[in-house]
Design an enzyme around this catalytic site. Sequence first.
Site, PDB file in Angstrom:
ATOM      1  N   ALA A  11       0.840  -1.212   0.000  1.00 19.40           N
ATOM      2  CA  ALA A  11       0.000   0.000   0.000  1.00 19.40           C
ATOM      3  C   ALA A  11       0.869   1.254   0.000  1.00 19.40           C
ATOM      4  CB  ALA A  11      -0.935  -0.011   1.210  1.00 19.40           C
ATOM      5  N   GLY A  12       2.030   1.134  -0.625  1.00 18.59           N
ATOM      6  CA  GLY A  12       2.922   2.294  -0.753  1.00 18.59           C
ATOM      7  C   GLY A  12       2.498   3.153  -1.926  1.00 18.59           C
ATOM      8  N   ASN A  13       3.466   3.851  -2.502  1.00 20.09           N
ATOM      9  CA  ASN A  13       3.141   4.797  -3.577  1.00 20.09           C
ATOM     10  C   ASN A  13       2.527   4.115  -4.795  1.00 20.09           C
ATOM     11  OD1 ASN A  13       3.928   7.105  -2.235  1.00 20.09           O
ATOM     12  ND2 ASN A  13       6.042   6.994  -2.965  1.00 20.09           N
ATOM     13  N   VAL A  14       3.184   3.066  -5.271  1.00 20.13           N
ATOM     14  CA  VAL A  14       2.669   2.409  -6.482  1.00 20.13           C
ATOM     15  C   VAL A  14       1.370   1.666  -6.164  1.00 20.13           C
ATOM     16  CG1 VAL A  14       3.127   0.700  -8.281  1.00 20.13           C
ATOM     17  CG2 VAL A  14       4.981   2.173  -7.477  1.00 20.13           C
ATOM     18  N   ASP A  34      -1.071  -4.648   3.030  1.00 16.08           N
ATOM     19  CA  ASP A  34       0.306  -4.269   3.381  1.00 16.08           C
ATOM     20  C   ASP A  34       0.653  -4.968   4.683  1.00 16.08           C
ATOM     21  OD1 ASP A  34       2.180  -1.723   2.255  1.00 16.08           O
ATOM     22  OD2 ASP A  34       2.689  -2.418   4.282  1.00 16.08           O
ATOM     23  N   ARG A  89      18.544  -0.738  -9.339  1.00 17.23           N
ATOM     24  CA  ARG A  89      17.418  -1.664  -9.202  1.00 17.23           C
ATOM     25  C   ARG A  89      17.930  -2.997  -8.668  1.00 17.23           C
ATOM     26  NH1 ARG A  89      16.137   0.536 -14.492  1.00 17.23           N
ATOM     27  NH2 ARG A  89      14.246   1.774 -14.347  1.00 17.23           N
ATOM     28  N   ASN A 121      10.670  -4.450  -8.017  1.00 14.67           N
ATOM     29  CA  ASN A 121      11.997  -4.507  -8.665  1.00 14.67           C
ATOM     30  C   ASN A 121      13.003  -5.347  -7.893  1.00 14.67           C
ATOM     31  OD1 ASN A 121      12.016  -3.034 -11.106  1.00 14.67           O
ATOM     32  ND2 ASN A 121      11.830  -1.109  -9.974  1.00 14.67           N
ATOM     33  N   ASP A 149       8.081   1.755 -19.555  1.00 19.20           N
ATOM     34  CA  ASP A 149       9.249   2.206 -20.319  1.00 19.20           C
ATOM     35  C   ASP A 149       8.829   2.713 -21.697  1.00 19.20           C
ATOM     36  OD1 ASP A 149      10.979   1.514 -18.214  1.00 19.20           O
ATOM     37  OD2 ASP A 149      11.076  -0.564 -18.891  1.00 19.20           O
ATOM     38  N   ARG A 152       7.281   6.138 -21.377  1.00 20.08           N
ATOM     39  CA  ARG A 152       8.314   7.185 -21.270  1.00 20.08           C
ATOM     40  C   ARG A 152       8.864   7.502 -22.661  1.00 20.08           C
ATOM     41  NH1 ARG A 152      10.675   4.505 -15.772  1.00 20.08           N
ATOM     42  NH2 ARG A 152       9.474   5.809 -14.332  1.00 20.08           N
ATOM     43  N   HIS A 176      13.913  -4.763 -17.488  1.00 18.08           N
ATOM     44  CA  HIS A 176      13.648  -3.412 -16.959  1.00 18.08           C
ATOM     45  C   HIS A 176      14.904  -2.939 -16.221  1.00 18.08           C
ATOM     46  CE1 HIS A 176      11.388  -0.037 -15.483  1.00 18.08           C
ATOM     47  NE2 HIS A 176      11.461  -0.415 -14.219  1.00 18.08           N
TER      48      HIS A 176
HETATM   49  P1  NAI Z   1       6.837   2.051  -1.343  1.00 10.50           P
HETATM   50  O1  NAI Z   1       7.985   1.935  -0.416  1.00 10.50           O
HETATM   51  O2  NAI Z   1       6.074   3.309  -1.421  1.00 10.50           O
HETATM   52  O3  NAI Z   1       5.779   0.883  -1.029  1.00 10.50           O
HETATM   53  C1  NAI Z   1       6.136  -0.435  -0.799  1.00 10.50           C
HETATM   54  C2  NAI Z   1       5.165  -1.011   0.206  1.00 10.50           C
HETATM   55  O4  NAI Z   1       5.413  -2.417   0.324  1.00 10.50           O
HETATM   56  C3  NAI Z   1       5.282  -0.394   1.597  1.00 10.50           C
HETATM   57  O5  NAI Z   1       4.050   0.148   2.008  1.00 10.50           O
HETATM   58  C4  NAI Z   1       5.691  -1.571   2.467  1.00 10.50           C
HETATM   59  O6  NAI Z   1       5.171  -1.515   3.786  1.00 10.50           O
HETATM   60  C5  NAI Z   1       5.113  -2.735   1.672  1.00 10.50           C
HETATM   61  N1  NAI Z   1       5.683  -4.024   2.063  1.00 10.50           N
HETATM   62  C6  NAI Z   1       6.965  -4.329   2.347  1.00 10.50           C
HETATM   63  N2  NAI Z   1       7.069  -5.626   2.690  1.00 10.50           N
HETATM   64  C7  NAI Z   1       5.833  -6.143   2.602  1.00 10.50           C
HETATM   65  C8  NAI Z   1       5.292  -7.440   2.814  1.00 10.50           C
HETATM   66  N3  NAI Z   1       6.068  -8.469   3.185  1.00 10.50           N
HETATM   67  N4  NAI Z   1       3.962  -7.616   2.624  1.00 10.50           N
HETATM   68  C9  NAI Z   1       3.166  -6.601   2.251  1.00 10.50           C
HETATM   69  N5  NAI Z   1       3.626  -5.346   2.036  1.00 10.50           N
HETATM   70  C10 NAI Z   1       4.947  -5.134   2.207  1.00 10.50           C
HETATM   71  O7  NAI Z   1       7.404   1.658  -2.785  1.00 10.50           O
HETATM   72  P2  NAI Z   1       6.722   1.939  -4.206  1.00 10.50           P
HETATM   73  O8  NAI Z   1       7.177   3.228  -4.722  1.00 10.50           O
HETATM   74  O9  NAI Z   1       5.271   1.662  -4.091  1.00 10.50           O
HETATM   75  O10 NAI Z   1       7.416   0.798  -5.093  1.00 10.50           O
HETATM   76  C11 NAI Z   1       7.111  -0.555  -4.855  1.00 10.50           C
HETATM   77  C12 NAI Z   1       7.990  -1.483  -5.695  1.00 10.50           C
HETATM   78  O11 NAI Z   1       7.694  -1.319  -7.070  1.00 10.50           O
HETATM   79  C13 NAI Z   1       9.496  -1.216  -5.563  1.00 10.50           C
HETATM   80  O12 NAI Z   1      10.192  -2.450  -5.602  1.00 10.50           O
HETATM   81  C14 NAI Z   1       9.803  -0.401  -6.809  1.00 10.50           C
HETATM   82  O13 NAI Z   1      11.150  -0.458  -7.177  1.00 10.50           O
HETATM   83  C15 NAI Z   1       8.905  -1.090  -7.796  1.00 10.50           C
HETATM   84  N6  NAI Z   1       8.582  -0.339  -8.998  1.00 10.50           N
HETATM   85  C16 NAI Z   1       8.611  -1.027 -10.182  1.00 10.50           C
HETATM   86  C17 NAI Z   1       8.266  -0.412 -11.359  1.00 10.50           C
HETATM   87  C18 NAI Z   1       8.266  -1.195 -12.617  1.00 10.50           C
HETATM   88  O14 NAI Z   1       8.269  -0.626 -13.704  1.00 10.50           O
HETATM   89  N7  NAI Z   1       8.231  -2.514 -12.573  1.00 10.50           N
HETATM   90  C19 NAI Z   1       7.899   1.005 -11.404  1.00 10.50           C
HETATM   91  C20 NAI Z   1       7.858   1.635 -10.098  1.00 10.50           C
HETATM   92  C21 NAI Z   1       8.189   0.962  -8.939  1.00 10.50           C
HETATM   93  C1  2OP Z   2      10.990   3.023 -12.586  1.00  7.51           C
HETATM   94  O1  2OP Z   2      11.385   2.699 -13.705  1.00  7.51           O
HETATM   95  C2  2OP Z   2      11.668   2.536 -10.265  1.00  7.51           C
HETATM   96  O2  2OP Z   2      11.617   0.842 -11.875  1.00  7.51           O
HETATM   97  C3  2OP Z   2      11.058   2.016 -11.476  1.00  7.51           C
HETATM   98  O3  2OP Z   2      10.535   4.144 -12.340  1.00  7.51           O
END
Ligand code: NAI
Ligand code: 2OP
Length: 309
Positions: A11-14, A34, A89, A121, A149, A152, A176
């Site tokens: 329940a983070g940003n993404v 979460d 990453r 990631n 990607d 973008r 990625h």
């Molecule tokens: P964030 O830090 O805002 O949110 C991550 C959430 O995961 C946190 O709320 C955390 O409490 C939760 N979490 C951690 N361990 C957990 C568990 N065992 N069970 C349930 N929840 C758990 O991070 P954000 O920005 O939301 O990014 C999340 C992931 O997505 C990162 O690995 C980031 O690198 C990746 N990402 C991948 C992209 C892609 O193109 N594939 C694009 C953007 C982000």
């Molecule tokens: C992105 O491309 C962090 O993988 C993530 O923005």
Amino acid sequence: MARNKVTVIGAGNVGATTAQRIAEASLADVVLVDIVEGLPQGKGLDLAEAAPMIGHDARILGTNDYADTAGSDIVVVTSGLARQPGMSRDDLLAKNAGIVRSVVEQAVRHSPHAILIVVTNPLDAMCQVAFAEAKLPRERVIGMAGVLDSARFRTFLAWELGVSVRDVTGFVLGGHGDQMVPVTSYTNVAGIPITDLIGEERLAEIVQRTRDGGAEVVKLLKSGSAYYAPSASVAEMVDSIVHDQKRVLPCAAYLTGEFGLNGIFMGVPCRLGAGGLEEIIKLNLTDDEQAQLNRSAEAVRELVGIMGL
Ligand code: NAI
Ligand code: 2OP
């Protein structure tokens, strides 16, 4: 007809913005999970209370309990650590592998028929972790990265030419990571090859900016990484699956010989429908593009090797 149910883990940003986009577009009811107590409940409640203004009836539930996720049609995995400035990453590998393993095991136990969309990631390696843990057919384990990607790439090309982003079609394939492959030979504006519109040198700069797209946002934010475009990318994939749209989108898929690659996840053009990954579309890449794809595959294999998968 029963409504679709999508679980978003993390329940983070993404995760939270993905839940918002799915609910507000009335794609499905959403369960937001979460590990942090109160976080998904608070965000879920806040999102639900926005419904009267937006005018949707999707139910949104925040929880720490996987029992609430039972019977989900789609499970989106965003749980993990986000990149910090200066962190690659790949640095995230071991930490996030453990998280993905544990959440996938719990989610699949409660929703054995779900389609998994992996976001955490390093993306291609985390898909492999999820695939190994879930033991689902490859049609039901898909990674999100190529849509982002490519978006973008399309954005930068539209800015360069002063045209609508809707008219720019282009694929970014491969892993990625820094070795991702923006495929210029299949990139066009309303059917006009991109190489007719932008010179070689300038195009190379735009390709490089695309490769650095994630890092560019991280550098600006200083803490955390992109989430508006990533969540829009997940929502586009969810839309194609729940509405059986058969969109052709670049997604990470488990390859069994396609593009000459075997046994790894990589970004390739996929037809997404009710069955999840319904087809991997073949392309005639140039020799240089195929060589770039092979290099990208090597980078993914290295990570997968480190994890012993
Ligand atoms: P964030 O830090 O805002 O949110 C991550 C959430 O995961 C946190 O709320 C955390 O409490 C939760 N979490 C951690 N361990 C957990 C568990 N065992 N069970 C349930 N929840 C758990 O991070 P954000 O920005 O939301 O990014 C999340 C992931 O997505 C990162 O690995 C980031 O690198 C990746 N990402 C991948 C992209 C892609 O193109 N594939 C694009 C953007 C982000
Ligand atoms: C992105 O491309 C962090 O993988 C993530 O923005």
